[in-house]
Design a protein around this motif. Structure first.
Motif, PDB file in Angstrom:
ATOM      1  N   THR A  35     102.254  14.533 -23.613  1.00 44.36           N
ATOM      2  CA  THR A  35     103.066  13.331 -23.857  1.00 44.36           C
ATOM      3  C   THR A  35     104.532  13.648 -23.543  1.00 44.36           C
ATOM      4  OG1 THR A  35     101.588  12.612 -25.619  1.00 44.36           O
ATOM      5  CG2 THR A  35     103.786  11.624 -25.580  1.00 44.36           C
ATOM      6  N   SER A  37     106.788  10.632 -22.728  1.00 51.04           N
ATOM      7  CA  SER A  37     107.579   9.409 -22.916  1.00 51.04           C
ATOM      8  C   SER A  37     106.827   8.419 -23.796  1.00 51.04           C
ATOM      9  CB  SER A  37     107.884   8.762 -21.557  1.00 51.04           C
ATOM     10  OG  SER A  37     106.675   8.298 -20.973  1.00 51.04           O
ATOM     11  N   ALA A  38     107.567   7.425 -24.320  1.00 51.97           N
ATOM     12  CA  ALA A  38     106.964   6.399 -25.181  1.00 51.97           C
ATOM     13  C   ALA A  38     105.922   5.586 -24.419  1.00 51.97           C
ATOM     14  CB  ALA A  38     108.052   5.481 -25.734  1.00 51.97           C
ATOM     15  N   SER A  39     106.109   5.444 -23.109  1.00 55.69           N
ATOM     16  CA  SER A  39     105.170   4.650 -22.303  1.00 55.69           C
ATOM     17  C   SER A  39     103.769   5.281 -22.272  1.00 55.69           C
ATOM     18  CB  SER A  39     105.696   4.463 -20.879  1.00 55.69           C
ATOM     19  OG  SER A  39     105.815   5.711 -20.238  1.00 55.69           O
ATOM     20  N   ASP A  40     103.695   6.609 -22.443  1.00 54.83           N
ATOM     21  CA  ASP A  40     102.385   7.280 -22.497  1.00 54.83           C
ATOM     22  C   ASP A  40     101.557   6.730 -23.662  1.00 54.83           C
ATOM     23  OD1 ASP A  40     103.025   8.908 -20.343  1.00 54.83           O
ATOM     24  OD2 ASP A  40     103.784  10.530 -21.593  1.00 54.83           O
ATOM     25  N   LEU A  42     102.263   3.767 -25.369  1.00 57.35           N
ATOM     26  CA  LEU A  42     102.125   2.306 -25.240  1.00 57.35           C
ATOM     27  C   LEU A  42     101.052   1.920 -24.223  1.00 57.35           C
ATOM     28  CD1 LEU A  42     105.913   1.329 -25.329  1.00 57.35           C
ATOM     29  CD2 LEU A  42     104.258   1.141 -27.189  1.00 57.35           C
ATOM     30  N   SER A  43     100.900   2.709 -23.160  1.00 54.15           N
ATOM     31  CA  SER A  43      99.884   2.395 -22.152  1.00 54.15           C
ATOM     32  C   SER A  43      98.469   2.550 -22.712  1.00 54.15           C
ATOM     33  CB  SER A  43     100.062   3.268 -20.909  1.00 54.15           C
ATOM     34  OG  SER A  43      99.963   4.637 -21.230  1.00 54.15           O
ATOM     35  N   LEU A  79     109.614   4.389 -30.219  1.00 56.08           N
ATOM     36  CA  LEU A  79     108.455   3.689 -30.775  1.00 56.08           C
ATOM     37  C   LEU A  79     108.756   3.076 -32.148  1.00 56.08           C
ATOM     38  CD1 LEU A  79     105.685   6.264 -29.830  1.00 56.08           C
ATOM     39  CD2 LEU A  79     105.957   3.993 -28.848  1.00 56.08           C
ATOM     40  N   TYR A  85     105.233  -2.187 -33.486  1.00 56.78           N
ATOM     41  CA  TYR A  85     104.541  -0.900 -33.431  1.00 56.78           C
ATOM     42  C   TYR A  85     104.361  -0.339 -34.848  1.00 56.78           C
ATOM     43  CZ  TYR A  85     103.435   3.990 -32.491  1.00 56.78           C
ATOM     44  OH  TYR A  85     102.823   5.235 -32.483  1.00 56.78           O
TER      45      TYR A  85
END
Length: 433
Positions: A35, A37-40, A42-43, A79, A85
């Motif tokens: 991991t 980034s936050a997108s990891d 969220l995806s 996050l 979230y």
């Protein structure tokens, strides 16, 4: 219905569709390796939604490399700032900390300090956003992969990080050692309960300012020394590939993954577990100490000596780190690595081995000077079994390089099966010892 041309994307989507058909009891955490980034995170949440997974898996970021450990708090901050979230996770978050890859990336001492700091930072952040945080420690069995006695392990975590709850991996050969016999399994499970209770009710002290200052400097010195060793010399890579039985590890039934991520000749391409395993075979145990010599030499100068003694006596984190180093020192046998070099290495590679053995000798000497006499004496009592085991494993260490050398010869095709058997048996025996 998504259409995928890319095979990896199709595999990921197929995994989520398979998860959607599973009963709730089969699902636990979805751990995101590497991991960054936050997108990891969220995806994965989005993919669960798109796949119509009714009982959503909790999504657990795994921070593994040094950069990821340093960046972990920023990722969690992004996050936590999302109101939806925090509600979605019910104000409960789990974070996994990687030990094998962080040690391979930056060396044991540097990785250990940054694992500690990540926990401190995310604990403070979670408290600010009223999120209940629990940690999942991805420790392996050996010292290079974060292994060690559970009581010392949990006592060495930051205060408040073991709050009546902990999650830890037991994997590979450790499962049989700890749980293969019922009374032993009960003993180990009770040890976990006792260690969690102790660390919760009697947490370790908050590190003093001068402790933090010294360990931070030691961490940087250790990282630079470690990376200089593994990155600046092409002979180092050749030494690892030539002298250790790393290729043979892929033939052992010890896991489903290959020993390398890609067919690239550098340390980053190697998976962390075979990296540690291979050095253990030639009895150098390099991932558990490489880089520490310069850090210990710096900390032992007169200016820091009192601080160093204070840390060893009164800070469980540092005491545990030095205790594991002492245990590794008792297991390392530099003379064994010379046997491998005799059969497998040329002159330039032998120089690499000589340099590594010199660094180990420095660590061994400094460990004796730094550690208070009463602590050294108490540790000696726990090391006697290692001496007994070494007598038996030395024979296997002599057989192994001979088998590797013979397997490299083209005219040995007829004996290949027997040589492979000898090699794999020696690997299993040394590992067990």
């Amino acid at each position: 219905n998504f259409q995928f041309k890319d095979r990896e994307n199709l595999e990921v989507w197929s995994t989520f569709k398979a998860l959607a058909s599973q009963p709730k009891e089969c699902l636990g955490a979805y751990i995101i390796s590497m991991t960054s980034s936050a997108s990891d995170i969220l995806s994965v949440i989005l993919l669960q939604k798109e796949a119509n997974i009714k009982d959503k898996l909790r999504v657990v970021p795994l921070f593994e490399t040094l950069d990821d450990l340093k960046n972990g708090n920023k990722v969690m901050s992004v996050l936590y700032k999302l109101y939806w979230y925090r509600n979605m996770i019910n104000h409960e978050q789990e974070i996994m900390i990687g030990y094998s890859d962080s040690s391979k990336d930056a060396g044991k001492l540097c990785a250990g300090w940054n694992q500690y700091k990540l926990q401190e930072e995310t604990l403070a952040l979670s408290k600010k956003f009223k999120v209940k945080l629990s940690f999942f420690h991805g420790r392996g069995g050996s010292a290079g992969r974060g292994g060690g006695p559970i009581q010392a392990t949990l006592r060495s975590q930051p205060p408040g990080s073991v709050n009546g709850k902990i999650r830890i991996t037991d994997q590979g050969e450790v499962i049989q050692q700890k749980y293969g016999y019922e009374p032993l399994a009960k003993y180990n499970l009770c040890s976990y309960i006792g260690a969690v209770t102790d660390a919760t009710l009697d947490p370790p002290p908050v590190p003093k300012k001068n402790w933090r200052s010294l360990i931070s400097k030691m961490s940087d010195i250790s990282k630079n020394s470690y990376r200089k060793n593994i990155n600046q010399s092409t002979d180092f890579i050749k030494y690892f590939k030539t002298v250790t039985p790393h290729k043979a590890l892929g033939k052992l039934s010890i896991g489903s993954r290959p020993s390398k991520r890609k067919n690239v000749d550098n340390i980053k391409s190697l998976r962390a577990i075979p990296w540690v395993f291979a050095w253990t075979q030639i009895r150098l145990m390099l991932p558990a100490w490489l880089g520490s010599a310069e850090a210990l030499r710096y900390s032992y100068i007169r200016q820091f000596r009192e601080t160093l003694y204070d840390m060893e006596r009164n800070w469980p984190f540092f005491n545990s780190m030095m205790d594991m180093l002492d245990m590794v020192i008792s297991k390392v046998d530099p003379e064994i690595s010379k046997i491998y070099e005799h059969y497998l290495a040329n002159k330039s590679l032998k120089r690499v081995g000589k340099k590594l053995r010199f660094q180990f000798a420095v660590i061994k000497e400094l460990n004796q000077k730094i550690t208070p006499k009463e602590i050294l004496n108490s540790r000696k009592q726990f090391r006697t079994t290692i001496i007994v085991r070494s007598i038996y494993s030395e024979v296997l260490n002599i057989i192994q390089p001979i088998a590797i050398k013979k397997l490299k010869k083209k005219n040995n095709a007829r004996n290949k099966k027997y040589l492979n058997d000898a090699l794999l048996t020696s690997i299993a025996g040394i590992s067990a010892a």
